[in-house]
Design a protein around this motif. Structure first.
Motif, short mmCIF file in Angstrom:
data_model
loop_
_atom_site.label_atom_id
_atom_site.label_comp_id
_atom_site.label_asym_id
_atom_site.label_seq_id
_atom_site.Cartn_x
_atom_site.Cartn_y
_atom_site.Cartn_z
N LYS A 68 52.23 -41.45 -37.73
CA LYS A 68 51.64 -40.19 -37.04
C LYS A 68 52.11 -38.90 -37.81
O LYS A 68 51.90 -37.69 -37.32
N ALA A 69 53.17 -39.21 -38.73
CA ALA A 69 53.56 -38.19 -39.25
C ALA A 69 54.39 -38.73 -40.54
O ALA A 69 54.65 -39.84 -40.59
N ASP A 127 55.10 -29.96 -39.23
CA ASP A 127 55.50 -30.36 -37.78
C ASP A 127 56.83 -30.08 -37.21
O ASP A 127 57.62 -30.69 -37.57
N PRO A 180 54.92 -24.54 -40.30
CA PRO A 180 53.95 -25.01 -39.55
C PRO A 180 52.57 -25.29 -40.71
O PRO A 180 51.76 -26.04 -40.29
N LEU A 221 58.81 -32.44 -35.31
CA LEU A 221 59.51 -33.22 -36.40
C LEU A 221 60.79 -32.64 -37.18
O LEU A 221 61.68 -33.20 -36.88
N PRO A 256 50.25 -34.87 -40.14
CA PRO A 256 51.41 -33.75 -40.35
C PRO A 256 52.58 -34.20 -41.20
O PRO A 256 52.85 -35.47 -41.28
#
Length: 258
Positions: A28-29, A73, A48, A76, A117
């Motif tokens: 997911k990242a 992210d 970002p 995160l 991300p």
């Protein structure tokens, strides 16, 4: 780039391109610890939309025109900062930093769509191995949230000897075998405490300072090993490049130090 021989980087390219297929599910990242970012205290990127930092010199013009537009992210980044600080380490935030080439070069091969991300965490400039292992342990909960933690560096980074081998046409004389054998044994130890103790004392290993006169390219492995917790390491690549042996290790599906 043009290399002599042309296949110099083929195995590493194939390894990096195969990383997504080696994972149980798409991340997911991405959280990357690169050998090209050091700060006095741990620092997390919180941009970002990070640009690329072309932090190299003397390469062909097209290498300064590369793109890899992965988004950052910030959520995160906030989690990383909180976890690092909860482990007792001050952690700063850099809201303007872009991706250095320790991030965008390998990830452009592994994740060319740049649709995941990505956040970068610095090394601490004292390069204390035990502290970086401890920070890795602090980051381990992110794995349960689908974050792939990547250590980007080299297991052999004596550039003076590598360049000499390339210029002298002696690239077949591989350096670093002694240290690579030791590191492979340490990183793949079944007992995580024994593994981490060995990695913390890496500089006393046979051939250690020949392989890494300065350890900034090795220490990302320590963060990833810490984050592995009880997961046993697996050696997933051993290659010979520019007269040196280079290896990569995987813990629980995340690759380190290719």
């Amino acid at each position: 780039m043009d290399w002599d021989p042309p296949e110099t980087w083929d195995r590493q390219r194939e390894f990096l391109a195969g990383v997504p297929a080696s994972l149980a599910e798409a991340p997911k990242a991405l959280l990357v610890i690169s050998g090209h970012w050091e700060e006095q205290q741990f620092t997390v990127q919180r941009n970002p939309a990070p640009p690329l930092l072309f932090d190299y010199n003397g390469f062909p013009p097209h290498t300064y025109e590369l793109t890899w537009p992965a988004l950052g992210d910030p959520a995160l980044s906030d989690k990383v900062q909180a976890l690092v600080e909860a482990a007792g380490f001050p952690c700063s935030v850099d809201e303007t930093r872009g991706y250095d080439h320790g991030v965008f070069i390998p990830l452009k091969v592994s994740f060319p769509e740049a649709d995941i991300p990505c956040v970068q965490l610095s090394l601490r400039s004292d390069l204390d191995p035990a502290a970086h292992i401890a920070v890795g342990r602090a980051l381990a909960p992110l794995r349960d949230e689908g974050v792939l933690i990547i250590g980007s560096g080299n297991t052999y980074h004596n550039m003076q000897k590598m360049m000499r081998a390339m210029r002298g046409g002696t690239a077949g004389a591989v350096n670093g075998q002694e240290f690579d054998r030791w590191l492979s044994d340490a990183a793949t130890r079944p007992d995580p405490e024994e593994r981490d103790q060995m990695l913390a004392q890496w500089s006393a290993a046979p051939g250690a300072r020949n392989a890494n006169p300065r350890e900034e390219h090795l220490i990302p492995l320590h963060v990833v090993a810490g984050a592995a917790l009880a997961d046993k390491g697996v050696k997933t690549l051993e290659d010979q490049v520019l007269g040196a042996v280079e290896s990569a290790f995987t813990f629980g599906g995340a690759s380190s130090d290719a």
